[in-house]
Design a protein around this motif. Sequence first.
Motif, PDB file in Angstrom:
ATOM      1  N   MET A 165       0.839  -1.203   0.000  1.00 27.50           N
ATOM      2  CA  MET A 165       0.000   0.000   0.000  1.00 27.50           C
ATOM      3  C   MET A 165       0.875   1.254   0.000  1.00 27.50           C
ATOM      4  SD  MET A 165      -3.013   1.246  -0.198  1.00 27.50           S
ATOM      5  CE  MET A 165      -4.200   0.022   0.260  1.00 27.50           C
ATOM      6  N   ARG A 216      -6.747  -2.400  -0.353  1.00 32.41           N
ATOM      7  CA  ARG A 216      -7.392  -2.016   0.913  1.00 32.41           C
ATOM      8  C   ARG A 216      -8.312  -3.129   1.407  1.00 32.41           C
ATOM      9  NH1 ARG A 216      -8.009   2.715  -1.653  1.00 32.41           N
ATOM     10  NH2 ARG A 216      -6.523   4.261  -1.011  1.00 32.41           N
ATOM     11  N   SER A 230      -7.795  -5.100   4.849  1.00 33.17           N
ATOM     12  CA  SER A 230      -8.857  -5.168   5.852  1.00 33.17           C
ATOM     13  C   SER A 230      -9.103  -6.613   6.285  1.00 33.17           C
ATOM     14  CB  SER A 230     -10.141  -4.559   5.291  1.00 33.17           C
ATOM     15  OG  SER A 230     -11.192  -4.693   6.206  1.00 33.17           O
TER      16      SER A 230
END
Length: 138
Positions: free
Chosen positions: A23, A90, A94
Amino acid sequence: MTRSHEPLIRLARFKVEELQKQMAELDRSRQALIDQIERLEASVPEEQAIATESKEGFLAYGSYAQAVIKRKENIRLSLEEVDIQANALRGRLSEAFQELKKYELLEERRLARIEKAVRAAEQDELDEIAQVRHRRPN
């Protein structure tokens, strides 16, 4: 007793860290693309000023402006692709966090059960000692 969840926690933590690194790399790529767009936009007024100084510059400016527009379009397409990748990442991040928290919670519960069993055994031992003392004549 049940087995420790530490190996699963370490593996899940590693997965989270790797996804966080990915990320961060996407964030750096995104920022680099934004910086390229800003540099292109900043160069336009300079080139316009130069173009007004001569006929050749004025004629060349049209080609330059078209090239800038095309380059910005390409960069924006790349930016959209980075955003798509970041959104997918993402979701994976998560899920990885949720998995890590699940294993950590299971380990906390396991340790709490062990602690409860140890306290119960200690209390049983204390109760037994108290009973032996109580039965003993003074």
